[in-house]
Motif scaffolding. Structure first.
Motif, mmCIF file in Angstrom:
data_model
loop_
_atom_site.group_PDB
_atom_site.id
_atom_site.type_symbol
_atom_site.label_atom_id
_atom_site.label_comp_id
_atom_site.label_asym_id
_atom_site.label_seq_id
_atom_site.Cartn_x
_atom_site.Cartn_y
_atom_site.Cartn_z
ATOM 1 N N CYS A 249 0.702 -0.859 -0.012
ATOM 2 C CA CYS A 249 0.233 -0.432 0.416
ATOM 3 C C CYS A 249 1.084 1.303 -0.066
ATOM 4 C CB CYS A 249 -1.163 -0.116 1.098
ATOM 5 S SG CYS A 249 -2.817 -1.475 0.733
ATOM 6 N N THR A 250 2.078 1.383 0.698
ATOM 7 C CA THR A 250 2.351 2.454 0.674
ATOM 8 C C THR A 250 3.701 2.555 -0.603
ATOM 9 O OG1 THR A 250 3.322 2.110 2.402
ATOM 10 C CG2 THR A 250 4.762 3.520 1.540
ATOM 11 N N THR A 251 4.440 2.058 -0.949
ATOM 12 C CA THR A 251 4.700 1.718 -2.238
ATOM 13 C C THR A 251 3.380 2.347 -3.622
ATOM 14 O OG1 THR A 251 6.129 0.255 -2.526
ATOM 15 C CG2 THR A 251 5.931 0.936 -4.425
ATOM 16 N N ILE A 252 2.223 1.630 -3.624
ATOM 17 C CA ILE A 252 1.172 2.006 -4.590
ATOM 18 C C ILE A 252 0.708 3.750 -4.295
ATOM 19 C CG2 ILE A 252 -1.608 1.579 -4.699
ATOM 20 C CD1 ILE A 252 -1.192 -1.247 -4.725
ATOM 21 N N LYS A 253 0.489 4.524 -2.992
ATOM 22 C CA LYS A 253 0.572 5.770 -2.694
ATOM 23 C C LYS A 253 1.581 6.415 -3.015
ATOM 24 C CE LYS A 253 -2.154 5.429 1.643
ATOM 25 N NZ LYS A 253 -2.115 5.214 3.770
ATOM 26 N N GLN A 254 2.654 6.172 -2.860
ATOM 27 C CA GLN A 254 3.931 7.491 -3.442
ATOM 28 C C GLN A 254 3.576 7.064 -5.525
ATOM 29 O OE1 GLN A 254 7.434 4.548 -1.863
ATOM 30 N NE2 GLN A 254 7.454 6.009 -0.754
#
Length: 145
Positions: free
Chosen positions: A69-74
């Motif tokens: 999720c963190t990578t997708i948000k980035q």
């Protein structure tokens, strides 16, 4: 005095060329969306999801701790790389990247919450609460997660 004479359209080269000319203005029209409009829209999305505020906060924290999720948000904030540069675990998200967004630090797919891996069991339990049957359970899932 004036004399009027008919000229066939196939001989009106200048008029034909001008009618096909691209527009001179390259500036996009002003649509008048303010920060208040965006904030209001974000409030409407988060309030329309059938989840309590405490559970919504659990999803925020879960997404923050989840590396996917963190990578997708980035990627949502800075732009997605080309498909061949996306890690294998994120390829399914690349296909729907235009439908992913961040609203009040919450990753959404359309108007639905993206469930982090750590909360999938809890989400399934919440969906099954009340024993409403398979159809109602699927309907409930489709509206929120």
């Amino acid at each position: 005095m004036y004399s009027i004479q008919h000229v066939s359209g196939k001989f009106l080269f200048t008029a034909d060329a001008l009618s096909r000319a691209p527009c001179c203005s390259t500036a996009e029209p002003e649509i008048g969306i303010t920060d208040a409009d965006v904030e209001s829209f974000a409030d409407a999305i988060t309030s329309s999801v059938p989840v309590t505020k405490t559970l919504l906060e659990k999803y925020r924290i879960g997404q923050f701790k989840d590396p996917t999720c963190t990578t997708i948000k980035q990627f949502c904030l800075s732009g997605w790389p080309e498909k061949h540069k996306v890690p294998a675990n994120l390829k399914p998200y690349w296909l729907v990247r235009h439908e992913l967004s961040i609203c009040k630090d919450l990753l959404l797919f359309g108007c639905r919450i993206v469930v982090p891996e750590s909360l999938k069991t809890l989400t399934l339990q919440r969906l099954h609460d009340g024993h409403l049957g398979i159809q109602r359970c699927r309907l409930r899932a489709a509206s929120a997660v």
